[in-house]
Design a protein around this motif. Sequence first.
Motif, PDB file in Angstrom:
ATOM      1  N   ILE A 192      13.080  43.604 -31.542  1.00  5.46           N
ATOM      2  CA  ILE A 192      12.352  43.199 -30.442  1.00  5.46           C
ATOM      3  C   ILE A 192      12.079  41.894 -30.272  1.00  5.46           C
ATOM      4  N   PRO A 193      11.859  41.018 -31.387  1.00  5.72           N
ATOM      5  CA  PRO A 193      11.583  39.724 -31.141  1.00  5.72           C
ATOM      6  C   PRO A 193      12.897  38.997 -30.711  1.00  5.72           C
ATOM      7  N   ASN A 194      14.216  39.480 -31.309  1.00  5.20           N
ATOM      8  CA  ASN A 194      15.584  38.715 -31.091  1.00  5.20           C
ATOM      9  C   ASN A 194      16.196  39.456 -29.793  1.00  5.20           C
ATOM     10  N   ILE A 195      16.125  40.780 -29.529  1.00  8.62           N
ATOM     11  CA  ILE A 195      16.809  41.210 -28.591  1.00  8.62           C
ATOM     12  C   ILE A 195      15.924  41.384 -27.329  1.00  8.62           C
ATOM     13  N   GLY A 196      14.805  41.716 -27.525  1.00 11.12           N
ATOM     14  CA  GLY A 196      13.896  42.040 -26.258  1.00 11.12           C
ATOM     15  C   GLY A 196      14.012  43.373 -25.797  1.00 11.12           C
ATOM     16  N   PHE A 352      22.201  37.665 -33.037  1.00 10.59           N
ATOM     17  CA  PHE A 352      23.516  37.285 -32.457  1.00 10.59           C
ATOM     18  C   PHE A 352      23.556  38.361 -31.105  1.00 10.59           C
ATOM     19  N   ILE A 353      23.186  39.614 -31.251  1.00  4.27           N
ATOM     20  CA  ILE A 353      23.375  40.587 -30.334  1.00  4.27           C
ATOM     21  C   ILE A 353      22.110  40.081 -29.015  1.00  4.27           C
ATOM     22  N   GLY A 354      21.228  39.483 -29.520  1.00  2.48           N
ATOM     23  CA  GLY A 354      20.230  39.057 -28.331  1.00  2.48           C
ATOM     24  C   GLY A 354      20.839  37.702 -27.674  1.00  2.48           C
TER      25      GLY A 354
END
Lengths: 362, 163
Positions: A192-196, A352-354
């Motif tokens: 969640i913190p990286n991709i949202g 990276f996905i984020g």
Amino acid sequence: MYNSSILNSKIFNTFLISALFLLLGVMPKLSIAQEKAAEGAEKPFDPKEVVFEHIGDSHFWPVSIPLMGEHFLSLPVILYTDKGLETFWSGHLLKEEGVKEEPVYKGTHYSYKLEEGKIHAVNEAGEVDKAAKVYDFSITRNVASMWLGMIVLLIVFFAVTAGYKKRAGKAPKGIQALLEPVILFVRDDVAIPNIGIKHVKYMPLLLTIFFFILINNLLGLVPFFPGGFNLTGNIAVTMVLSVIVLVVINFSGNKYYWKHIFTPDIPFWLYPIMVPVELIGIISKPFALMIRLFANITAGHIIVLSLISLIFIFKTAWMSTVSVPFVVFMDMIELLVAFLQAFIFTMLTSLFIGMAVEEHHH
Amino acid sequence: MDLVTPALGLVFWTTISFGILLFILGKFAWKPILGALSDRERFIEDSLQKAEAAKEEMSRLTNENESLLKQARAERDQILTDARKVKEQMIVDAKELAHKEGARMIELARVEINNQKAIAMADVKNQVATLSLDIAEKVLRKQFEDHQKQDELVSQLLKEVKL
């Protein structure tokens, strides 16, 4: 007074038990070394050979039974040759005790023998046949241990899923309660913190990567059968994981991601420098993942094995009083690294996905 | 160099195995697990919200009760005050009425007494007159048995009359 309190302390007991377990794992090798020593000085102990034999792949699965020596389990050999498919048990290629020559197995298409752990087709004279094309798709020790790890994962997570079905809407229990915080950690602190908000689509991949790396790291730390392999420290495995990540990142990339690569917000005369750099970045990010996991796990195994090898290099069991505490210490660190590397791989993948799915680029 | 050369077989098997693992876990483990987790989170959030709403409702009801109680108490006080006033008024009224009635009765009695007295007096007067007349008659009768005396009287009466 002071001594007795140390002997009774929990830390000392834990230490003693760990040392015992480690010694049990080492025992067969110890006995082999003694045998070798009895044979005479013709074959000195070569730590490099031992270490690389362990961290590499093999067509045999060594089973160390304390005080009964080391046995090798046969694994299926699957070869794809230019003349067709060939399957047989790797036991046919096992070198017997005291024999110097590698045995030659006569298959339907070619004859085969092991050369430095690799299967090669050989001609009548027993020399490597360069003309024959042999592709090795064998179930090696790493493949078998990967499947073992997968079976463990499947059993564990089916149990967890059953727990959620049985106690729907209730507090978790047992193995479900053990793993729920880890799953929540991957979701709430990694994804969640990286991709949202878009994390939902990537959760299966992230969780599978995390637990796949974690279980194989942990099983790799178990010093005896069926653990003790070096799967996550194998470049082929980390490469496959990284390629999957590479594919996922670039297939998720939205227009901002591609715009950032091909037309970044910089003066146009910098494009000849920046665009190639960004293009290399596409590859270098997963490449770093591949190397990081491979190097960390392999390095840990090398250190532990080197410390054990010290005993045989010095040819005295007293060396174990130095080696074993160090090995215990290293194993503790490796335990941390096992979690840490699984976390970092998943963390960077989601980062990276984020970056690829981020909507508004500065 | 062997160490950093990916083996073809292992690449092949890892790809297949990881793909299968991803598929099976994704379908039969992660989906139900994450679903159950988010369901539970939603349930907990709902429950918290409901608890909050219930608390508000509760405090609202308490306030309402309190105001109702206050109102009831005020009403009771009002009623009591009114009752007391009415009672006092009634006492006052009753007293006044009693006074008036008493006075009226006394008045009536007095009038009656006066009437009775007058009647009695008239009666007495009549009696006295009759008696006097009787006596006078008798006296006169006795007196006027001889003429001389009658003449004397007439002359005396004539003398008494002053013109």
